[in-house]
Design a protein around this motif. Structure first.
Motif, mmCIF file in Angstrom:
data_model
loop_
_atom_site.group_PDB
_atom_site.id
_atom_site.type_symbol
_atom_site.label_atom_id
_atom_site.label_comp_id
_atom_site.label_asym_id
_atom_site.label_seq_id
_atom_site.Cartn_x
_atom_site.Cartn_y
_atom_site.Cartn_z
ATOM 1 N N PHE A 108 34.774 -40.290 86.728
ATOM 2 C CA PHE A 108 36.104 -39.699 86.871
ATOM 3 C C PHE A 108 37.011 -40.637 87.660
ATOM 4 O O PHE A 108 36.705 -40.980 88.803
ATOM 5 N N VAL A 109 38.126 -41.030 87.064
ATOM 6 C CA VAL A 109 39.134 -41.811 87.778
ATOM 7 C C VAL A 109 40.196 -40.813 88.240
ATOM 8 O O VAL A 109 41.087 -40.412 87.493
ATOM 9 N N GLY A 110 40.064 -40.374 89.496
ATOM 10 C CA GLY A 110 40.841 -39.263 90.032
ATOM 11 C C GLY A 110 39.962 -38.033 90.028
ATOM 12 O O GLY A 110 40.099 -37.138 89.200
ATOM 13 N N ALA A 111 39.008 -37.991 90.957
ATOM 14 C CA ALA A 111 37.951 -36.980 90.908
ATOM 15 C C ALA A 111 38.311 -35.699 91.633
ATOM 16 O O ALA A 111 37.710 -34.646 91.371
ATOM 17 N N GLY A 112 39.278 -35.741 92.561
ATOM 18 C CA GLY A 112 39.450 -34.640 93.496
ATOM 19 C C GLY A 112 40.439 -33.570 93.117
ATOM 20 O O GLY A 112 40.629 -32.615 93.855
ATOM 21 N N GLY A 113 41.086 -33.698 91.956
ATOM 22 C CA GLY A 113 42.008 -32.654 91.528
ATOM 23 C C GLY A 113 41.268 -31.385 91.162
ATOM 24 O O GLY A 113 40.103 -31.422 90.759
ATOM 25 N N ILE A 114 41.960 -30.267 91.275
ATOM 26 C CA ILE A 114 41.310 -28.982 91.051
ATOM 27 C C ILE A 114 40.788 -28.859 89.624
ATOM 28 O O ILE A 114 39.685 -28.362 89.377
ATOM 29 N N GLY A 115 41.546 -29.360 88.648
ATOM 30 C CA GLY A 115 41.109 -29.286 87.261
ATOM 31 C C GLY A 115 40.000 -30.266 86.944
ATOM 32 O O GLY A 115 39.040 -29.941 86.231
ATOM 33 N N MET A 116 40.114 -31.478 87.467
ATOM 34 C CA MET A 116 39.081 -32.490 87.234
ATOM 35 C C MET A 116 37.749 -32.051 87.824
ATOM 36 O O MET A 116 36.683 -32.284 87.252
ATOM 37 N N SER A 117 37.783 -31.411 88.982
ATOM 38 C CA SER A 117 36.541 -31.018 89.644
ATOM 39 C C SER A 117 35.768 -29.982 88.830
ATOM 40 O O SER A 117 34.536 -29.950 88.850
ATOM 41 N N ALA A 118 36.474 -29.131 88.088
ATOM 42 C CA ALA A 118 35.789 -28.145 87.249
ATOM 43 C C ALA A 118 35.004 -28.837 86.145
ATOM 44 O O ALA A 118 33.860 -28.465 85.838
ATOM 45 N N ILE A 119 35.609 -29.855 85.531
ATOM 46 C CA ILE A 119 34.913 -30.615 84.494
ATOM 47 C C ILE A 119 33.722 -31.346 85.107
ATOM 48 O O ILE A 119 32.636 -31.408 84.514
ATOM 49 N N ALA A 120 33.913 -31.929 86.293
ATOM 50 C CA ALA A 120 32.810 -32.622 86.970
ATOM 51 C C ALA A 120 31.637 -31.679 87.180
ATOM 52 O O ALA A 120 30.472 -32.036 86.954
ATOM 53 N N ARG A 121 31.921 -30.458 87.596
ATOM 54 C CA ARG A 121 30.857 -29.484 87.835
ATOM 55 C C ARG A 121 30.121 -29.132 86.537
ATOM 56 O O ARG A 121 28.903 -28.902 86.541
ATOM 57 N N TYR A 122 30.851 -29.077 85.437
ATOM 58 C CA TYR A 122 30.221 -28.816 84.145
ATOM 59 C C TYR A 122 29.152 -29.864 83.851
ATOM 60 O O TYR A 122 28.018 -29.539 83.466
ATOM 61 N N PHE A 123 29.491 -31.139 84.060
ATOM 62 C CA PHE A 123 28.539 -32.210 83.762
ATOM 63 C C PHE A 123 27.426 -32.299 84.812
ATOM 64 O O PHE A 123 26.290 -32.648 84.482
ATOM 65 N N ILE A 124 27.745 -31.975 86.067
ATOM 66 C CA ILE A 124 26.686 -31.926 87.088
ATOM 67 C C ILE A 124 25.640 -30.889 86.693
ATOM 68 O O ILE A 124 24.429 -31.141 86.754
ATOM 69 N N HIS A 125 26.107 -29.712 86.249
ATOM 70 C CA HIS A 125 25.187 -28.643 85.859
ATOM 71 C C HIS A 125 24.367 -29.023 84.618
ATOM 72 O O HIS A 125 23.268 -28.506 84.421
ATOM 73 N N ARG A 126 24.900 -29.912 83.814
ATOM 74 C CA ARG A 126 24.151 -30.372 82.634
ATOM 75 C C ARG A 126 23.153 -31.463 82.973
ATOM 76 O O ARG A 126 22.424 -31.932 82.100
ATOM 77 N N GLY A 127 23.123 -31.893 84.249
ATOM 78 C CA GLY A 127 22.119 -32.858 84.684
ATOM 79 C C GLY A 127 22.477 -34.306 84.434
ATOM 80 O O GLY A 127 21.607 -35.181 84.524
ATOM 81 N N LEU A 128 23.745 -34.601 84.151
ATOM 82 C CA LEU A 128 24.169 -35.977 83.914
ATOM 83 C C LEU A 128 24.461 -36.684 85.236
ATOM 84 O O LEU A 128 24.666 -36.040 86.269
ATOM 85 N N VAL A 129 24.498 -38.010 85.197
ATOM 86 C CA VAL A 129 24.988 -38.779 86.342
ATOM 87 C C VAL A 129 26.507 -38.609 86.382
ATOM 88 O O VAL A 129 27.202 -38.898 85.399
ATOM 89 N N VAL A 130 27.037 -38.134 87.494
ATOM 90 C CA VAL A 130 28.471 -37.880 87.620
ATOM 91 C C VAL A 130 28.982 -38.619 88.850
ATOM 92 O O VAL A 130 28.457 -38.451 89.955
ATOM 93 N N ALA A 131 29.982 -39.473 88.658
ATOM 94 C CA ALA A 131 30.530 -40.276 89.749
ATOM 95 C C ALA A 131 32.031 -40.415 89.555
ATOM 96 O O ALA A 131 32.580 -40.009 88.530
ATOM 97 N N GLY A 132 32.697 -41.009 90.564
ATOM 98 C CA GLY A 132 34.131 -41.193 90.399
ATOM 99 C C GLY A 132 34.832 -41.710 91.629
ATOM 100 O O GLY A 132 34.241 -41.899 92.701
ATOM 101 N N TYR A 133 36.129 -41.920 91.460
ATOM 102 C CA TYR A 133 37.032 -42.411 92.508
ATOM 103 C C TYR A 133 38.060 -41.337 92.810
ATOM 104 O O TYR A 133 38.517 -40.615 91.913
#
Length: 457
Positions: free
Chosen positions: A11-36
């Motif tokens: 994620f390039v811009g990880a901390g926005g409220i909308g971006m964080s929801a998508i990040a959580r989706y992929f975290i729950h799917r067990g993927l490597v999730v990273a960002g700036y």
């Protein structure tokens, strides 16, 4: 690239409220999730606890190895990130699949039945209400929300349901990536004119959005909107409002801080709806949320229980102190119509009390375009304290300051302009009856300290 083919997401811009929801989706799917992200926040710290790798300096070398494989890493960015950002440039020049957050949500609306909520204001509360109703019903749902649900402490719900509730964002025309099965449109008061240029272009964007509703689905549109929809064949159309429309409320009762009403519907009317978050504007938001949930298949008892147990959204008419001496709340309202609705609701709840607002305007362009409307909305209150404009993504515009709003407040409204850094001292030195902090900027960071000052009195 199909979502099923990836094993890492950056994620390039990880901390926005909308971006964080998508990040959580992929975290729950067990993927490597990273960002700036540019700065740490409560949200980024929470994401790190949940397993996301985040760094706060623009640095290609800080990108994890798992996120350096173009064939298996999806890159998601926010439009707020400048095109010259070093990391974004790296991904572009090395052949990565790069998508906006809205594109990813669009994919999810093709894989699930998307229940979307669009509109200039009201969409966060309405979508969160609908998600709560659906989640506690026999249908369940996934959800990607624009605010933190107080029921779940997150902006994201994961389930095996075929439904996904999505807050549809019109900024940068992001909602054009979606393919809703059903959608609510709450309001189309012009906003983001730095992007759209004119009111007509803004309304046209919503008209195009209605073309994207899937056949067999439905549009639930507020009765009083200026826009004209354009629906595919097979899409049902319903309207709603507070007192009229296919869906509306009757027998509204506001007593002793409690609100109840009857939900009128062409499918099945439901009597005795109680608002778990008893705020007048939530009657209309609730009508829209229940309409979509009912069309999806929720029962009358599920609608009642969902509305009764809805706890609200952080920063949306969010009570922080409520006792015999003082009421203090925070509200994300940052568009003139949002502020009008917020001020109207708080005036209805506290008719005979002195109401003070501390408002931090959000964006120079929005202040330039709507300063008269801001002043008119704020003038419903007894006292208005303005801080300097929160710039977000913008550079200052000559002659555009909070004084434009200050000068247009109605005679009789007590008013003052203070520095944001002086707000805490201002609160320490004053007595208040009802106090509300308004705006989408960073003044909300001081809300916990304000609450502590007021509780100690």
């Amino acid at each position: 690239m199909e979502i099923k083919d990836i094993n890492a997401v950056y994620f390039v811009g990880a901390g926005g409220i909308g971006m964080s929801a998508i990040a959580r989706y992929f975290i729950h799917r067990g993927l490597v999730v990273a960002g700036y992200d540019k700065t740490p926040s409560d949200l980024t710290r929470q994401l790190e606890k949940e397993g996301m790798q985040i760094h706060y300096e623009e640095c290609v070398d800080a990108i994890p190895e798992a996120c350096r494989q173009p064939a298996s890493c999806l890159v998601i960015y926010t439009p707020a990130i400048p095109a010259e950002h070093q990391e974004l440039q790296y991904f572009r020049t090395h052949g990565f699949e790069i998508q906006k957050r809205a594109q990813v949500l669009g994919t999810l609306t093709r894989e699930h039945k998307g229940l979307c909520v669009a509109g200039t204001h009201g969409k966060t509360t309405t979508s969160t209400m609908c998600a709560h109703i659906m989640h506690q019903s026999h249908l369940d749902c996934n959800a990607f929300l624009g605010g933190i649900s107080k029921n779940y402490g997150t902006n994201y719900i994961l389930s095996s349901s075929d439904y996904v509730v999505i807050e549809a964002d019109e900024f940068d025309r992001s909602f054009h990536w979606l393919r809703p099965w059903m959608t609510v449109i709450t309001a189309t008061d012009p906003d983001h004119l730095d992007i759209y240029g004119t009111k007509e272009a803004y309304l046209e964007s919503f008209r195009h959005y209605t073309e994207l509703i899937q056949p067999g689905g439905a549009l639930i549109i507020h009765r009083d909107l200026e826009m004209k929809e354009h629906l595919q064949e097979g899409v049902r159309r319903y309207d709603y409002a507070l007192h009229e429309g296919d869906f509306h409320a009757e027998n509204i009762r506001i007593e002793d801080g409690e609100i109840s009403f009857d939900f009128i519907s062409p499918i099945e009317c439901v009597k005795g709806i109680e608002l778990g978050q008893p705020v007048p504007i939530n009657i209309e938001n609730g009508v829209a949320a229940m309409a979509m949930a009912q069309l999806a298949g929720c029962t009358a008892d599920e609608l009642r229980e969902g509305m009764r147990t809805f706890g609200g959204v952080d920063r949306r008419f969010d009570f922080k102190v409520k006792n015999d001496k003082i009421v203090f709340l925070s509200d994300y309202a940052h568009h003139p119509m949002e502020i009008y609705q917020s001020a109207k609701s708080i005036r209805e709840l506290y008719r005979n009390r002195q109401i003070t607002a501390i408002f931090q305007p959000h964006l120079y362009t929005r202040t330039r375009d709507f300063y008269k409307e801001f002043a008119e909305a704020l003038s419903q209150l007894d006292e208005v304290i303005l801080t300097e404009i929160y710039p977000a993504r913008e550079q200052p515009i000559e002659g555009v300051t909070s004084k434009l709003i200050y000068d247009n407040l109605r005679p009789g409204v007590k008013k003052q302009i203070i520095r944001k850094d002086d707000v805490l001292d201002f609160v320490k030195g004053r007595d208040f009856d009802v106090l509300i902090v308004l705006g989408a900027g960073d003044l909300d960071n001081q809300v916990p300290q304000i609450a502590k000052i007021l509780e100690c009195r």
